[in-house]
Structure formats: structure tokens, C-alpha cells
Write an enzyme that holds these catalytic residues in place. Structure first.
Site, PDB file in Angstrom:
ATOM      1  N   ASP A   3       0.793  -1.264   0.098  1.00 34.82           N
ATOM      2  CA  ASP A   3       0.062   0.158  -0.008  1.00 34.82           C
ATOM      3  C   ASP A   3       0.928   1.232   0.077  1.00 34.82           C
ATOM      4  OD1 ASP A   3      -2.355   1.350  -0.018  1.00 34.82           O
ATOM      5  OD2 ASP A   3      -2.859   1.036   2.030  1.00 34.82           O
ATOM      6  N   HIS A  26       2.615   3.275  -9.028  1.00 32.26           N
ATOM      7  CA  HIS A  26       2.178   2.168  -9.389  1.00 32.26           C
ATOM      8  C   HIS A  26       3.664   1.287 -10.244  1.00 32.26           C
ATOM      9  CE1 HIS A  26      -1.666   2.266  -7.760  1.00 32.26           C
ATOM     10  NE2 HIS A  26      -2.288   2.840  -8.721  1.00 32.26           N
ATOM     11  N   LEU A  29      11.026 -20.252  -4.486  1.00 32.18           N
ATOM     12  CA  LEU A  29      10.019 -19.471  -4.161  1.00 32.18           C
ATOM     13  C   LEU A  29       8.682 -19.457  -4.805  1.00 32.18           C
ATOM     14  CD1 LEU A  29       9.418 -17.063  -1.973  1.00 32.18           C
ATOM     15  CD2 LEU A  29       9.846 -15.416  -4.040  1.00 32.18           C
TER      16      LEU A  29
HETATM   17  C1  IPE Z   1      -5.388  -2.706  -0.583  1.00 33.30           C
HETATM   18  O1  IPE Z   1      -4.979  -1.566  -0.547  1.00 33.30           O
HETATM   19  C2  IPE Z   1      -5.382  -3.481  -1.908  1.00 33.30           C
HETATM   20  C3  IPE Z   1      -4.062  -3.724  -2.305  1.00 33.30           C
HETATM   21  C4  IPE Z   1      -3.032  -3.266  -1.749  1.00 33.30           C
HETATM   22  C5  IPE Z   1      -4.086  -4.188  -3.573  1.00 33.30           C
HETATM   23  P1  IPE Z   1      -6.112  -0.450  -0.633  1.00 33.30           P
HETATM   24  O2  IPE Z   1      -5.415   1.049  -0.682  1.00 33.30           O
HETATM   25  O3  IPE Z   1      -7.102  -0.536  -1.985  1.00 33.30           O
HETATM   26  O4  IPE Z   1      -7.198  -0.641   0.563  1.00 33.30           O
HETATM   27  P2  IPE Z   1      -8.067   0.331   1.298  1.00 33.30           P
HETATM   28  O5  IPE Z   1      -9.108   0.927   0.333  1.00 33.30           O
HETATM   29  O6  IPE Z   1      -7.145   1.725   1.794  1.00 33.30           O
HETATM   30  O7  IPE Z   1      -8.587  -0.445   2.507  1.00 33.30           O
HETATM   31  C1  IPE Z   2      -1.606   0.295  -3.350  1.00 33.91           C
HETATM   32  O1  IPE Z   2      -1.392   1.603  -3.399  1.00 33.91           O
HETATM   33  C2  IPE Z   2      -1.893  -0.337  -4.717  1.00 33.91           C
HETATM   34  C3  IPE Z   2      -2.852  -0.723  -5.241  1.00 33.91           C
HETATM   35  C4  IPE Z   2      -4.205  -0.873  -4.200  1.00 33.91           C
HETATM   36  C5  IPE Z   2      -3.366  -1.438  -6.331  1.00 33.91           C
HETATM   37  P1  IPE Z   2      -2.297   2.591  -3.483  1.00 33.91           P
HETATM   38  O2  IPE Z   2      -2.792   3.118  -4.728  1.00 33.91           O
HETATM   39  O3  IPE Z   2      -3.929   2.158  -2.522  1.00 33.91           O
HETATM   40  O4  IPE Z   2      -1.965   3.909  -2.648  1.00 33.91           O
HETATM   41  P2  IPE Z   2      -2.494   4.890  -1.684  1.00 33.91           P
HETATM   42  O5  IPE Z   2      -3.143   4.046  -0.652  1.00 33.91           O
HETATM   43  O6  IPE Z   2      -3.575   5.796  -2.581  1.00 33.91           O
HETATM   44  O7  IPE Z   2      -1.365   5.738  -1.276  1.00 33.91           O
HETATM   45 MG    MG Z   3      -4.190   2.240  -0.658  1.00 36.73          MG
END
Ligand code: IPE
Ligand code: IPE
Ligand code: MG
Length: 234
Positions: free
Chosen positions: A12, A29, A123
Site C-alpha cells: 500500500d 504503481h 520461491l
Molecule cells: C488494498 O489496498 C489492496 C491492495 C494493496 C492491492 P487499498 O489501498 O485498496 O485498501 P483500502 O481501500 O485503503 O482499504
Molecule cells: C497500493 O497503493 C496499490 C493498489 C491498491 C493497487 P494505493 O494505490 O492504494 O496507494 P494509496 O493508498 O492511494 O497511497
Molecule cells: Mg491504498
């Protein structure tokens, strides 16, 4: 001592990483994909034999279409381009989650990567895509035979089958979430029954070998009791 860990990571913070630099979320990303490579390559040395990475949740379909498309393209590219590298590092790739809503070309890339790396054994890398733990549990429940005894072990096998996790993966030992968030977001609800949690402040694109090492060191210091009383505490 056991040296065959299953580590799961909720990757995240990509969006915040990009925003802090005045870049579009997609740039976060892209950088995040590089962190995946670092972690995958560092994992075996730390005794990790199964690594499950949350790449795209079923709720992530609710993001803007352009971001969803960019994430799918990144996934497809990762699967197509990293196969050779994965093979070199003994990494067996497996994508878990639903496949019925993915574009045919993404499904094709998944099948190709899984077939190409099927014999690698250093792995096991499970990428969770269009993954929802609640959906997975319901899908497994639909596979339960009408007759016969259902045990936790047999349900676990059905759950693995429902998400295309073949062969079945063991339960999670350590769950890491980056970016300072402290929630599960519908990830592996059944498999984390006795997992230890590490919440790291680091944003996913900045996460590297040293962070994984630190999380493992923290994990290895913990007393996992599984409901029992520690012998020296009796
Ligand atoms: C969880 O992250 C999903 C992934 C890391 C792929 P999100 O950023 O989507 O989760 P929420 O919405 O903050 O709970
Ligand atoms: C995690 O990073 C990647 C996915 C959920 C695909 P985010 O895109 O959720 O990044 P934040 O939480 O907005 O910083
Ligand atoms: Mg996120």
C-alpha cells in the site's frame, strides 16, 4: 527451527508516494512494480518459501477506469517480462483470485507465466489479483460436496482451489502492510488465523530488502503460542 515461511504483503501507498512527488498515481504503481522485484529477490535468503502479494483487490475495480487499466497493463507486462527473471531466480508464479472478470489477454499472460515457471521451487510467488477473501470463502463453500465430512483442512484445500492456488499454499505466518495503514482490506481472512502482523510506515514504492529483513527479524522474536501456554511460563 522452521525456515520455510509464508509471508503475505499488502502493498500500500503507491498513490501517496506519487502525490508527494507531484506525479500521477500511475507513476507510483510503476515504482511499486520495482519494489516487487526487490522483495521477490530478497525473500528466499530470509527463509521465505511462499510470498503472497496483494496486487489488485476486487474493490479496486471502483477506482477510475484509467487507473484500473494502467494497473492491468502493469500486471500483464510484469507477467510477460519477468518470467525469464523469475525462472533464473527459481520463482514459481501463481495468480490467485477471480479470473472471470479479467481481460482475456491478462488471463493469457497469467496462464503463460504459470506454465513457464511451474517447475521452479525456490520461491512460490502468489500475486493476488481481483482478490476478495470473502468472495473466495463463498466460492469455496460452493465447492463443498453434499456428502462427506468437512474439516478445516479439507475446506482449506477447497479455498485454495477456488482461487486457483494450485498446489495449496500453507497458512500465512507473517502479514505485512506498508504505508502506515492498519487494516486487512479483505485479504486472506481464513489463512491469517494465526499470522503475526507487521505494520510498516514505509510507502510500498520505497520498500526494499532492508525493510523485509527488519519485518522478519521482528517476526522471529515473537512468541507464537497457537493457544497454548509457553512452557517456561507454566
Ligand atoms: C488494498 O489496498 C489492496 C491492495 C494493496 C492491492 P487499498 O489501498 O485498496 O485498501 P483500502 O481501500 O485503503 O482499504
Ligand atoms: C497500493 O497503493 C496499490 C493498489 C491498491 C493497487 P494505493 O494505490 O492504494 O496507494 P494509496 O493508498 O492511494 O497511497
Ligand atoms: Mg491504498
Amino acid at each position: 527451527m522452521q525456515r520455510s515461511w509464508h509471508v503475505a504483503i499488502i502493498m500500500d501507498g503507491n498513490g501517496r508516494w506519487a502525490r508527494a512527488r507531484g506525479l500521477p498515481r500511475v507513476a507510483g504503481h510503476r515504482q511499486g512494480a520495482k519494489a516487487v522485484r526487490r522483495v521477490v529477490e530478497a525473500a528466499p535468503e530470509l527463509g521465505i518459501t511462499t510470498l503472497t502479494l496483494y496486487a489488485f483487490s476486487s474493490d479496486n475495480w471502483r477506482r477510475p477506469a484509467a487507473e484500473v487499466q494502467a494497473l492491468m497493463e502493469l500486471l500483464e507486462r510484469y507477467l510477460n517480462q519477468e518470467c525469464e527473471r523469475c525462472l533464473e531466480h527459481g520463482v514459481r508464479v501463481n495468480v490467485i483470485g477471480r479470473r472471470d472478470r479479467l481481460a482475456p489477454r491478462v488471463v493469457k499472460a497469467i496462464r503463460r507465466a504459470e506454465t513457464m515457471t511451474a517447475k521452479a521451487s525456490r520461491l512460490r510467488l502468489r500475486l493476488a489479483v481481483d482478490y476478495s477473501a470473502r468472495h473466495a470463502i463463498c466460492a469455496a463453500a460452493r465447492l463443498v460436496p453434499r456428502s462427506g465430512r468437512l474439516t478445516e483442512e479439507s475446506f482449506s484445500r477447497l479455498l485454495n482451489r477456488a482461487i486457483h492456488s494450485v498446489p495449496p499454499a500453507p497458512d500465512v505466518d507473517l502479514l505485512i502492510r506498508t504505508s502506515g495503514e492498519r487494516r486487512i482490506s479483505d485479504f486472506l481472512l481464513w489463512e491469517i488465523a494465526y499470522a503475526e502482523f507487521v505494520f510498516a510506515e514505509r510507502l510500498w514504492p520505497d520498500f526494499g530488502e532492508a525493510d523485509l529483513e527488519r519485518a522478519m527479524a521482528d517476526f522471529l522474536q515473537r512468541d507464537r503460542r497457537f493457544g497454548r501456554v509457553l512452557e517456561d511460563a507454566v
